[in-house]
Design an enzyme around this catalytic site. Structure first.
Site, PDB file in Angstrom:
ATOM      1  N   SER A  62      63.247  33.355  16.945  1.00  0.00           N
ATOM      2  CA  SER A  62      61.871  32.008  17.332  1.00  0.00           C
ATOM      3  C   SER A  62      61.716  31.149  15.967  1.00  0.00           C
ATOM      4  O   SER A  62      60.932  30.464  15.889  1.00  0.00           O
ATOM      5  CB  SER A  62      60.765  32.734  17.685  1.00  0.00           C
ATOM      6  OG  SER A  62      62.164  32.457  19.633  1.00  0.00           O
ATOM      7  N   LYS A  65      61.700  27.873  16.088  1.00  0.00           N
ATOM      8  CA  LYS A  65      60.749  27.190  16.364  1.00  0.00           C
ATOM      9  C   LYS A  65      59.643  26.573  14.977  1.00  0.00           C
ATOM     10  O   LYS A  65      59.095  24.952  15.232  1.00  0.00           O
ATOM     11  CB  LYS A  65      60.071  27.487  17.497  1.00  0.00           C
ATOM     12  CG  LYS A  65      60.875  27.492  18.246  1.00  0.00           C
ATOM     13  CD  LYS A  65      60.346  28.455  19.764  1.00  0.00           C
ATOM     14  CE  LYS A  65      60.525  28.824  20.913  1.00  0.00           C
ATOM     15  NZ  LYS A  65      61.340  30.032  20.780  1.00  0.00           N
ATOM     16  N   SER A 124      55.860  30.830  22.690  1.00  0.00           N
ATOM     17  CA  SER A 124      56.869  31.071  22.221  1.00  0.00           C
ATOM     18  C   SER A 124      58.651  30.295  22.840  1.00  0.00           C
ATOM     19  O   SER A 124      59.113  31.170  23.105  1.00  0.00           O
ATOM     20  CB  SER A 124      57.815  31.762  21.009  1.00  0.00           C
ATOM     21  OG  SER A 124      59.137  32.409  20.641  1.00  0.00           O
ATOM     22  N   LYS A 227      54.385  32.347  12.916  1.00  0.00           N
ATOM     23  CA  LYS A 227      55.349  32.045  13.940  1.00  0.00           C
ATOM     24  C   LYS A 227      55.967  33.697  13.805  1.00  0.00           C
ATOM     25  O   LYS A 227      56.680  33.735  13.027  1.00  0.00           O
ATOM     26  CB  LYS A 227      56.910  31.133  13.975  1.00  0.00           C
ATOM     27  CG  LYS A 227      57.440  31.241  15.138  1.00  0.00           C
ATOM     28  CD  LYS A 227      56.272  30.501  16.344  1.00  0.00           C
ATOM     29  CE  LYS A 227      57.517  30.052  17.532  1.00  0.00           C
ATOM     30  NZ  LYS A 227      57.355  32.108  18.243  1.00  0.00           N
TER      31      LYS A 227
END
Length: 360
Positions: A62, A65, A124, A227
């Site tokens: 993720s 992202k 997320s 993140k």
């Protein structure tokens, strides 16, 4: 103790301003980490201070992202009207939360751009990321992925390829620790992006959204984002940014089962061994300008800092001032600029302000 030389350029003349003792290079070895790939960079200059296996192409989960969120924030201000724009969730987006985290969007649900942005970067949400991509590219996630790859090339991310907007398992979706550090440095310069990823908890419409980045709590006031990610293919992935006493670093680990503790350890090491050097301080004199018979101090409009440099590295400050000044000078008005560079790379530019009123 190492020394870093300072030089100033006044118009076309090079002047040696001072020779100052600055931060010594790190004497300590970096802490041992379990990550397959790791890199620590200075967020201001991009200078790498530690790396291991930083160029291996790996699944990134993720943290994909980050690019999605960065593109979503491009060109938007903190209070941009587009954040309140309403979009309809497609069935494709609603169904894309399988095997991962989700904002639990429903097909045909009405959501705002802001809700999708926070849902993507904090929760997320895989469904939120696809819905956000579709919102940006008129319902075409594939077109958005093309934009992701174009931006990666533009930023010099030579070992990165995106195949989706959310990071779900796909062997054609990969990057490296170095490339992710490049992206993080660029993304954190966007005010909206930095605000979003630095948020621990927010309530928007029907959503209560909490960030997965535990460093925002354990390094409260120092961690700025950005993140986390996890898939069975990638393992745990984490890109973070933190600052202390003027120093700001980016840490990237890929496939690390102890990422939060190890990021903290790497930050403590970096802060201790690579303290920031103040290039100029807001309100302090950078140079002077002779107007008639008066030497007028010119002060920095803001503070600029950079990480310690190594042996033989030279920081230059290029001063640009008018060759002629006429009329009354107002205190606080802009006289010129000072641009600081290290090995040809611009560290930053500040306006130089007149420190006093002058009748010319």
């Amino acid at each position: 103790m190492n020394y870093r030389r300072w030089m100033c350029l006044l118009l076309s003349t090079v002047l040696l301003v001072s020779l100052l003792p600055l931060g010594a290079q790190a004497a300590e070895e970096p802490p041992t980490v379990n990550a397959t790939s790791v890199i620590v960079t200075d967020a201001y200059t991009g200078k790498v201070i530690y790396e291991n296996n930083a160029d291996e192409e790996r699944a990134i989960a993720s943290v994909t992202k980050i690019m999605t969120g960065y593109l979503a924030c491009e060109g938007l201000s903190l209070d941009d009207e587009r954040l309140d724009e309403v979009f309809t969730v497609s069935k494709h987006a609603a169904d894309s939360d399988k095997d991962g985290t989700s904002l639990y969007l429903l097909a045909d649900q009405q959501v705002t751009y802001e809700e999708l942005l926070y849902g993507t970067m904090l929760r997320s949400g895989n469904d939120a990321a696809v819905a956000l991509a579709e919102a940006i590219c008129d319902g075409d996630e594939d077109a958005f992925v093309e934009r992701m790859n174009e931006k990666a090339q533009e930023l010099g991310m030579e070992h990165t390829h995106y195949s989706n907007s959310n990071g779900l398992i796909d062997e054609d979706n990969y990057s490296t620790a170095r490339d992710l550090a490049i992206l993080a440095r660029e993304a954190m310069q966007n005010e909206l992006f930095a605000k979003v990823v630095g948020t621990w908890y927010i309530e928007l419409g029907p959503f209560q959204i909490e960030n997965h980045n535990q460093l925002l709590q354990s390094m409260k006031g120092e961690c700025l984002g950005i993140k986390t990610g996890f898939t069975t293919l990638a393992g745990s992935t984490f890109v973070s940014c933190a600052e202390r006493d003027g120093s700001r670093f980016i840490v990237v680990t890929l496939n690390d089962n102890n990422q939060f503790d190890e990021h903290k350890a790497l930050y403590e090491w970096a802060f201790r061994n690579y303290p920031a050097n103040v290039l100029c301080s807001q309100g302090n004199t950078v140079t002077t300008l002779r107007i008639g018979t008066t030497e007028v101090p010119l002060i920095a409009s803001q503070t600029l800092v950079a990480a310690s440099a190594g042996d033989g590295e030279v920081v230059e400050c290029q001063i640009r001032l008018p060759s002629r000044v006429s009329g009354a000078i107002t205190q606080g008005s802009v006289a010129g600029t000072a641009t600081y560079t290290l090995n040809g790379e611009v560290l930053g530019t500040v306006d130089l302000l007149y420190s006093t009123f002058v009748v010319n």
